[in-house]
Write an enzyme that holds these catalytic residues in place. Structure first.
Site, PDB file in Angstrom:
ATOM      1  CE  LYS A 130      -4.278  -1.735   0.210  1.00 32.49           C
ATOM      2  NZ  LYS A 130      -5.226  -1.557  -0.936  1.00 32.49           N
ATOM      3  CD  GLU A 158     -10.108   3.603   0.966  1.00 32.17           C
ATOM      4  OE1 GLU A 158     -10.037   4.836   0.969  1.00 32.17           O
ATOM      5  OE2 GLU A 158      -9.416   2.871   0.220  1.00 32.17           O
ATOM      6  CB  SER A 192      -0.229  -7.965  -1.324  1.00 32.59           C
ATOM      7  OG  SER A 192      -1.139  -8.783  -0.615  1.00 32.59           O
TER       8      SER A 192
END
Lengths: 415, 269
Positions: free
Chosen positions: A93, A115, A382
């Site tokens: 991210k 969010e 990830s």
């Protein structure tokens, strides 16, 4: 098939999907983001600053790891992990967050809102806010604040305000709704740092571009390591940002299968899943046309996944496009199979993956058995699983009985 | 193409030297069966135009009050067909009152935009307000609405630049919905400043009536807005009256009373 790397068009469409379905109050702000992003792309100083951050702050390039003991369970296919879990903040991210934070500074705004589902995007955003000296508010479904309590503490430690969202299903979808409400009211000072490849144009394109580094690095690393391209690239798909990031540079490589793994929760034959591309229909959610889990009246159906980060009834529009064009395939993976894969990687390789990424690992195990020992499979790992230890401890009954009273119920899928 | 009843109603208010009162309530609220009575109370109290909302699972433009009402409606099992039925009941009982549908786009998309336009017109609806359908995405709907004599009311916001206001008002019909503040629905203590500027900038681009909504909850605010607007739109304050009432009947009475108070307000400018 048209050239799948030439999307989106000027209106933000990936074939029939995407676009900009937003209230008028946000049009000026979204256009400002699009304009500023175009200017930033043409500015070598922007790329230089972002690349320096990716290298010296995030720790890129992330490594590629051969996982031989794990591969033995996958029909002997050679599985290579792209280690986004080793990035600063623990997931992919941060790639997108740093890009958008730089953009926010260029726009003269000083407040970030976002969010978050699993909390990984929230932690990354809170991190960037701290780094850039910006205010930060994170919206997180109340259900998710409970199952990802560690990440709530991390965000608060970094100085962010975390708002538990109590409306609707109290998960990621409702956190996005609340972030949009904040943005409408505070758009002059605030950038909505959207965390996935969904939302109104330009977000699906821009977030993909910021994550594209994953696939660029991985493609070169696999070639160098194995002397050839992989047979398949596998990634989990909630909104789909890590998957778009790792897929994108492989799209022109027609021989490389692109496989997205969706959260099937308790099974796609039940009502408790988050397999949007497998079971949803085209509609409009959160600013773009895409596949949506919805009823026959166009009301969004609440999704379910043990993974907070995949628990979302929509998906990025480019994935909808890749599905319809056939360039990518999407498969479901249940909570139970994902948790088994989480434990397997932990015990064979000493790597504890995020529950989200464990879906991709489970998909790779299945695919490896299909393709056999000659196959090379690239999996995007990830994120790391530290944040998931509470869920995993309950699921597998890892704690002493007084600490894990609910483990018997939750351990239905454990062996 | 526009809707004659809506145009006439707004023109008549203007001829009386006052603003029109436009009231909003969601269908399915406080119950599927009771919604038409609630809307009737709006009309009996003095609303000139009514908007019936289609409750949605993801009302991103609504504050807590309307979110709560939508939630009650959806839990009560309201369906798109019930929304159309409520519109039919209200329109049939009030042939001189334009009845608009206010809805997020996905329920219309799912229903089929051509079919929705046809069924809304058949139910006696005067048009639609589609707050998350920007003008750039609206060509298909505009064609369907025109075919069935429905008005399409677009929303403009304080953040809308002048050039964009012209693009929006060129495509809209019936009236222009000017959002008084930057934010979601809900009552506010102050509504005036940005709204007056927006109304003036909007008027510079169009002959359409400009009606102002978001935040108005009492006669004083209604009068203040009526001084520069052709219509005053009130929603959350009506919803709150029903939420606060001990019984549905008490809620309808409170809605009627508030509508009457606001109707006096729009005549006091």
């Amino acid at each position: 098939m048209s050239d799948v790397t030439s999307v989106p068009d000027a209106r933000g469409y990936f074939g029939a999907y995407g676009g900009r379905f937003i209230p008028e109050a946000l049009v000026a702000a979204v256009e400002q983001v699009a304009d500023e992003y175009e200017k930033a792309k043409a500015d070598p100083a922007f790329a230089a600053e972002l690349n320096a951050l990716l290298k010296d702050y995030t720790g890129r390039p992330s490594p590629l790891t051969d996982v031989r003991r794990f591969s033995a369970e996958a029909g002997g296919a050679r599985i290579l992990l792209k280690r986004e879990d080793l990035n600063h903040t623990g997931s992919h991210k941060i790639n997108n967050v740093l890009g958008q934070a730089l953009l926010t500074r260029r726009m003269g705004k000083n407040r970030l809102i976002a969010e978050t589902g699993a909390g990984q995007h929230g932690v990354a955003t809170a991190t960037a806010a701290a780094l850039f000296g910006m205010e930060c508010t994170i919206y997180m479904g109340e259900v998710d604040t409970q199952r990802q309590a560690l990440n709530v503490a991390r965000m608060r430690m970094l100085g962010a305000e975390v708002v538990p969202v109590k409306s609707g299903s109290r998960t990621l979808k409702d956190a996005i709704n609340e972030a949009f409400r904040d943005w409408v009211a505070n758009v002059d000072s605030t950038h909505y740092l959207f965390g996935t490849v969904a939302g109104p144009h330009p977000f699906p394109m821009m977030v993909r571009d910021f994550h594209r580094v994953i696939g660029q690095e991985a493609r070169g690393q696999v070639l160098e390591r194995t002397g050839r391209l992989p047979d398949a690239v596998v990634a989990c798909v909630g909104g789909g940002s890590n998957a778009m990031g790792v897929f994108y540079d492989f799209i022109p490589d027609a021989g490389v299968r692109l496989i997205g793994i969706e959260a099937a929760g308790e099974g796609v034959q039940t009502l408790r899943h988050a397999a949007t591309l497998t079971k949803g229909d085209p509609g409009v959610l959160h600013g773009s046309r895409t596949y949506v889990l919805q009823d026959e009246d166009g009301q969004t159906i609440e999704s379910h996944s043990i993974s907070a980060g995949l628990d979302y009834p929509g998906v990025g529009p480019e994935h909808a496009y890749l599905k319809d064009t056939g360039r990518a395939e999407y498969r479901p993976c249940t909570d139970a199979d994902a948790m088994d894969a989480l434990r397997l990687l932990s015990r064979t390789e000493g790597i504890i993956p995020a529950i989200e990424s464990s879906h991709a690992l489970a998909g790779a195990l299945e695919l490896g058995r299909e393709l056999g020992p000659d196959a090379v499979i690239l999996v995007n790992l990830s994120g790391r699983g530290d944040k998931d230890m509470h869920t995993a401890a309950q699921y597998f009954g890892l704690l002493d009985s007084s600490d894990a009273e609910t483990s018997d119920d939750a351990a239905g899928g454990a062996k | 193409m526009t809707n004659a009843l809506l145009d006439q109603t707004l023109a008549a208010a203007k001829a009386e030297g006052r603003a029109a009162l436009i009231g909003y309530l969601p269908a399915g609220f406080p119950s599927v069966a009771g919604a038409a009575q609630a809307v009737q109370a709006l009309i009996d109290g003095g609303a000139d135009v009514v908007e019936i909302g289609l409750p949605h699972s993801d009302p991103v433009l609504d504050g807590p009050t309307i979110q709560t009402a939508d939630d009650i409606a959806l839990r009560g099992g309201v369906r798109t067909k019930d929304v159309l039925e409520t519109i039919r009941t209200v329109a049939a009982a009030n042939p001189t009152v334009p009845v608009l549908c206010m809805t997020y786009w996905n329920p219309v998309d799912r229903y089929g935009q051509a079919r929705f336009a046809a069924d809304l017109a058949a139910a006696g609806g005067a048009g639609c307000i589609l707050p998350d359908l920007p003008v750039e995405e609206a060509d298909g709907w505009l064609a369907a609405a025109a075919e069935h004599g429905l008005a399409t009311v677009f929303v403009v916001a304080p953040s809308s630049r002048d050039e964009r206001l012209g693009i929006i008002t060129a495509k809209g019909t019936g009236f222009v919905y000017a959002a008084a503040v930057m934010g979601v629905t809900g009552t506010r203590t102050q509504v005036g400043e940005m709204a007056e500027d927006l109304a003036a900038r909007t008027r510079a681009t169009t002959e359409l009536p400009v009606c102002v909504g978001l935040g108005v909850s009492d006669a004083g605010q209604a009068a203040e807005v009526a001084a520069f607007a052709d219509g005053v739109i009130v929603g959350s304050a009506f919803v709150q009256r029903i939420l606060d009432a001990d019984s549905p009947e008490a809620g309808y009475a409170a809605v009627r009373e508030l509508a009457a108070e606001l109707a006096r307000g729009v005549r006091k400018r």
